[in-house]
Design a protein around this motif. Structure first.
Motif, PDB file in Angstrom:
ATOM      1  N   PHE A 198     -21.453  -8.087  18.609  1.00  0.00           N
ATOM      2  CA  PHE A 198     -20.184  -8.495  17.806  1.00  0.00           C
ATOM      3  C   PHE A 198     -18.987  -8.829  18.758  1.00  0.00           C
ATOM      4  O   PHE A 198     -18.073  -9.228  18.266  1.00  0.00           O
ATOM      5  CB  PHE A 198     -19.839  -7.378  16.674  1.00  0.00           C
ATOM      6  CG  PHE A 198     -20.802  -6.898  15.951  1.00  0.00           C
ATOM      7  CD1 PHE A 198     -20.989  -7.518  14.752  1.00  0.00           C
ATOM      8  CD2 PHE A 198     -21.767  -5.598  16.192  1.00  0.00           C
ATOM      9  CE1 PHE A 198     -21.911  -6.960  13.664  1.00  0.00           C
ATOM     10  CE2 PHE A 198     -22.460  -5.286  15.296  1.00  0.00           C
ATOM     11  CZ  PHE A 198     -22.720  -5.998  14.093  1.00  0.00           C
ATOM     12  N   GLY A 199     -19.138  -8.735  20.112  1.00  0.00           N
ATOM     13  CA  GLY A 199     -18.219  -9.067  21.085  1.00  0.00           C
ATOM     14  C   GLY A 199     -17.160  -8.217  21.138  1.00  0.00           C
ATOM     15  O   GLY A 199     -15.899  -8.453  21.214  1.00  0.00           O
ATOM     16  N   ALA A 200     -17.491  -6.920  20.713  1.00  0.00           N
ATOM     17  CA  ALA A 200     -16.165  -5.924  20.468  1.00  0.00           C
ATOM     18  C   ALA A 200     -16.561  -4.809  21.528  1.00  0.00           C
ATOM     19  O   ALA A 200     -16.442  -3.438  21.210  1.00  0.00           O
ATOM     20  CB  ALA A 200     -16.227  -5.295  19.083  1.00  0.00           C
ATOM     21  N   THR A 201     -17.083  -4.951  22.583  1.00  0.00           N
ATOM     22  CA  THR A 201     -17.395  -3.962  23.734  1.00  0.00           C
ATOM     23  C   THR A 201     -16.332  -3.185  23.991  1.00  0.00           C
ATOM     24  O   THR A 201     -16.527  -1.883  24.153  1.00  0.00           O
ATOM     25  CB  THR A 201     -18.135  -4.509  25.023  1.00  0.00           C
ATOM     26  OG1 THR A 201     -19.164  -5.465  24.499  1.00  0.00           O
ATOM     27  CG2 THR A 201     -18.518  -3.624  25.794  1.00  0.00           C
ATOM     28  N   VAL A 202     -15.031  -3.594  24.014  1.00  0.00           N
ATOM     29  CA  VAL A 202     -13.934  -2.801  24.467  1.00  0.00           C
ATOM     30  C   VAL A 202     -13.777  -1.742  23.364  1.00  0.00           C
ATOM     31  O   VAL A 202     -13.108  -0.560  23.738  1.00  0.00           O
ATOM     32  CB  VAL A 202     -12.784  -3.646  24.433  1.00  0.00           C
ATOM     33  CG1 VAL A 202     -12.127  -4.084  22.934  1.00  0.00           C
ATOM     34  CG2 VAL A 202     -11.703  -3.061  25.180  1.00  0.00           C
ATOM     35  N   PHE A 203     -14.190  -1.586  22.266  1.00  0.00           N
ATOM     36  CA  PHE A 203     -13.995  -0.650  21.222  1.00  0.00           C
ATOM     37  C   PHE A 203     -14.628   0.721  21.643  1.00  0.00           C
ATOM     38  O   PHE A 203     -14.651   1.687  20.993  1.00  0.00           O
ATOM     39  CB  PHE A 203     -14.301  -0.945  19.921  1.00  0.00           C
ATOM     40  CG  PHE A 203     -13.290  -1.972  19.306  1.00  0.00           C
ATOM     41  CD1 PHE A 203     -11.938  -1.506  18.657  1.00  0.00           C
ATOM     42  CD2 PHE A 203     -13.403  -3.278  19.054  1.00  0.00           C
ATOM     43  CE1 PHE A 203     -11.031  -2.366  18.307  1.00  0.00           C
ATOM     44  CE2 PHE A 203     -12.650  -4.364  18.744  1.00  0.00           C
ATOM     45  CZ  PHE A 203     -11.232  -3.836  18.390  1.00  0.00           C
ATOM     46  N   VAL A 204     -15.709   0.411  22.556  1.00  0.00           N
ATOM     47  CA  VAL A 204     -16.318   1.887  22.885  1.00  0.00           C
ATOM     48  C   VAL A 204     -15.206   2.858  23.484  1.00  0.00           C
ATOM     49  O   VAL A 204     -15.640   4.070  23.306  1.00  0.00           O
ATOM     50  CB  VAL A 204     -17.464   1.475  24.162  1.00  0.00           C
ATOM     51  CG1 VAL A 204     -16.825   0.887  25.466  1.00  0.00           C
ATOM     52  CG2 VAL A 204     -18.382   2.494  24.172  1.00  0.00           C
ATOM     53  N   VAL A 205     -14.148   2.357  23.897  1.00  0.00           N
ATOM     54  CA  VAL A 205     -13.134   3.356  24.438  1.00  0.00           C
ATOM     55  C   VAL A 205     -12.663   4.029  23.182  1.00  0.00           C
ATOM     56  O   VAL A 205     -12.618   5.431  23.144  1.00  0.00           O
ATOM     57  CB  VAL A 205     -12.102   2.586  24.941  1.00  0.00           C
ATOM     58  CG1 VAL A 205     -11.120   3.429  25.788  1.00  0.00           C
ATOM     59  CG2 VAL A 205     -12.563   1.533  26.217  1.00  0.00           C
ATOM     60  N   ASP A 206     -12.393   3.483  22.135  1.00  0.00           N
ATOM     61  CA  ASP A 206     -11.892   3.994  21.064  1.00  0.00           C
ATOM     62  C   ASP A 206     -13.138   5.343  20.676  1.00  0.00           C
ATOM     63  O   ASP A 206     -12.900   6.311  20.094  1.00  0.00           O
ATOM     64  CB  ASP A 206     -11.735   3.086  19.701  1.00  0.00           C
ATOM     65  CG  ASP A 206     -10.653   2.267  20.200  1.00  0.00           C
ATOM     66  OD1 ASP A 206     -10.711   1.473  21.258  1.00  0.00           O
ATOM     67  OD2 ASP A 206      -9.505   2.232  19.592  1.00  0.00           O
ATOM     68  N   LEU A 207     -14.461   4.660  20.429  1.00  0.00           N
ATOM     69  CA  LEU A 207     -15.454   5.616  19.872  1.00  0.00           C
ATOM     70  C   LEU A 207     -15.541   6.847  20.598  1.00  0.00           C
ATOM     71  O   LEU A 207     -15.535   7.858  20.143  1.00  0.00           O
ATOM     72  CB  LEU A 207     -16.693   4.750  19.549  1.00  0.00           C
ATOM     73  CG  LEU A 207     -17.992   5.084  18.792  1.00  0.00           C
ATOM     74  CD1 LEU A 207     -18.683   4.111  18.222  1.00  0.00           C
ATOM     75  CD2 LEU A 207     -18.863   6.009  19.790  1.00  0.00           C
TER      76      LEU A 207
END
Length: 378
Positions: A198-207
Motif C-alpha cells: 500500500f506504499g505505507a511502510t512508514v506506518f510500521v513505526v506506529d504499529l
C-alpha cells in the motif's frame, strides 16, 4: 512339637491316627515344615484322623502348616480330618486354611463417548470454580498479611524481598530483552511486508510502537516470568512443604505467608513492572533494526515519527497492567506450591499446573484490561 502316627483303632485299623503335640508357632517353622513333609510322604493316600488335642500353642504359621497338611494328604488321594483342640485353635486353623474364592470381575461398563466428554468438561468446570475460590481466599490472606506488615514495617522481610527481586528482575534482563527484541523484529518484518503493497511502510513505526507499549512488552514479560520465576517459586515452596519446613515455621509461631509468600509476590509485582518497560524498549529497538535494514526507513525518520505515536495513555495502559499480572502469577505460583503433597510426582504436577494456569490467567487478564480500556476510550 512332634507327630506320631498309628493305626486308627476307632476306624477298624483301616485308617491312620496322627497325633500332634507341642508348640506350632512361627519360632519352630523350619522344623514344623519338615515334620509336615515327612507326614505327607508316609500317609499320603490314607484316611487320616489328625488329633490336635496335644498342641499347646498355635499361631498363624502353625495354622497354615496344618492346612497344608490336610490339603497335601487330600491331593495324594487320601483325606484328613481334624479332631480335638480348643475352639479358638480350630477357628484359627479353619480361617487360615480357607482358600480365597475367585469372584468374577464386574463387567466394565461401556460409556458413551459423548457422555465421557461432557463428564470431563463438567469436572473441568468444577475444578476451575474450586481453584477460583481458593485463589480468592488466598488473596484475602495475602492482603490481610500485607496490611499487618504495613502497620508494623519492621516485620517485613526486606532481605528476602531484595533477594527475590534480584532473581526475578535483574537475572531475567538478558532473556527478556532478547525475546522482546526478536519478537519486535518479527512483527516489524511482517508489518513491512504487508504495508509495502500500500506504499505505507512508514506506518510500521506506529504499529510497532503502540503494540509494544500497550500489549507486547507487558504480555511477553508476564509469560516469560510465569515460566521462569513462577515455576521456581512453586518448586521451592513445594519442596519446603515436602520436607515439612513450612510446618516447622508455623511451630515457631511464624506466619508462613509473611515469611515465604509476601516477599515473593511483591518481588514479582515490582520486577514485572520494571521488566515490562525494558521489554517495551527492546521490542521497539528490534522493530527499528528491521525497519532500517529491511524496510528502507532511515533511523532519523523512525526516531522522529516514534514520539508522535507514543502517548502517555499508551504508556500508562501497559504500565498499569503489569502489577496485576505479577500479583496473579505470584498468587498462583505460591498456592500451587502450598498444595504440593509428599511425592515428587505431586511436585512436578503442581509445577506444571502453576505455569499453565499462570499463562492462561495472564492472557485472560490482558483481554479484560483491553476491553476495559476500550470501553473508557483510553
Amino acid at each position: 512339637m512332634a507327630i506320631s502316627a498309628e493305626p486308627d483303632a476307632a476306624g477298624g485299623g483301616v485308617g491312620q491316627l496322627l497325633r500332634l503335640s507341642g508348640e506350632w508357632t512361627g519360632r519352630h517353622a523350619a522344623d514344623l515344615e519338615q515334620l509336615v513333609a515327612d507326614a505327607v510322604m508316609r500317609l499320603g493316600g490314607h484316611q487320616v484322623r489328625v488329633d490336635i488335642a496335644g498342641i499347646s500353642r498355635v499361631d498363624t504359621v502353625g495354622a497354615l502348616l496344618l492346612g497344608r497338611l490336610r490339603r497335601e494328604i487330600a491331593a495324594a488321594g487320601g483325606s484328613a480330618t481334624l479332631e480335638g483342640g480348643r475352639p479358638e485353635q480350630r477357628i484359627l486353623i479353619d480361617a487360615a486354611d480357607r482358600e480365597p474364592q475367585d469372584t468374577p470381575a464386574p463387567k466394565a461398563r461401556r460409556e458413551n463417548a459423548g457422555y465421557g466428554l461432557v463428564a470431563d468438561i463438567g469436572r473441568g468446570v468444577l475444578s476451575s470454580v474450586t481453584d477460583l475460590k481458593s485463589w480468592v481466599v488466598f488473596l484475602g490472606a495475602v492482603v490481610a498479611t500485607l496490611g499487618r506488615v504495613m502497620l508494623r514495617p519492621r516485620s517485613f522481610r526486606f532481605t528476602s524481598f531484595v533477594h527475590h527481586l534480584e532473581l526475578v528482575g535483574l537475572r531475567a534482563v538478558p532473556i527478556i530483552a532478547l525475546i522482546s527484541f526478536l519478537v519486535g523484529a518479527i512483527i516489524a518484518q511482517q508489518s513491512i511486508f504487508q504495508l509495502r503493497a500500500f506504499g505505507a511502510t512508514v506506518f510500521v513505526v506506529d504499529l510497532v510502537g503502540i503494540l509494544s507499549m500497550r500489549e507486547l512488552g507487558v504480555l511477553l514479560t508476564a509469560i516469560m516470568l510465569a515460566g521462569r520465576s513462577g515455576s521456581a517459586f512453586t518448586a521451592e515452596i513445594g519442596s519446603m512443604k515436602m520436607r515439612e519446613e513450612i510446618d516447622a515455621i508455623r511451630v515457631m509461631a511464624l506466619d508462613a505467608i509473611e515469611v515465604l509468600i509476601l516477599p515473593r509476590i511483591l518481588a514479582l509485582v515490582v520486577g514485572i513492572t520494571l521488566l515490562s518497560f525494558l521489554a517495551t524498549l527492546a521490542s521497539i529497538a528490534g522493530g527499528a533494526f528491521v525497519a532500517v535494514v529491511y524496510g528502507g526507513i532511515s533511523l532519523d525518520v523512525f526516531l522522529t515519527r516514534l514520539p508522535t505515536t507514543l502517548t502517555m495513555e499508551s504508556f500508562l495502559v501497559g504500565t498499569l497492567k503489569a502489577p496485576f499480572m505479577g500479583m496473579v502469577i505470584g498468587l498462583i505460583a505460591t498456592i500451587e506450591g502450598l498444595n504440593v503433597e509428599g511425592s515428587a510426582e505431586s511436585l512436578g504436577r503442581r509445577t506444571t499446573a502453576s505455569v499453565v494456569k499462570s499463562i492462561f490467567m495472564v492472557i485472560v487478564l490482558d483481554g479484560l484490561f483491553a476491553m476495559f480500556f476500550a470501553a473508557i476510550g483510553y
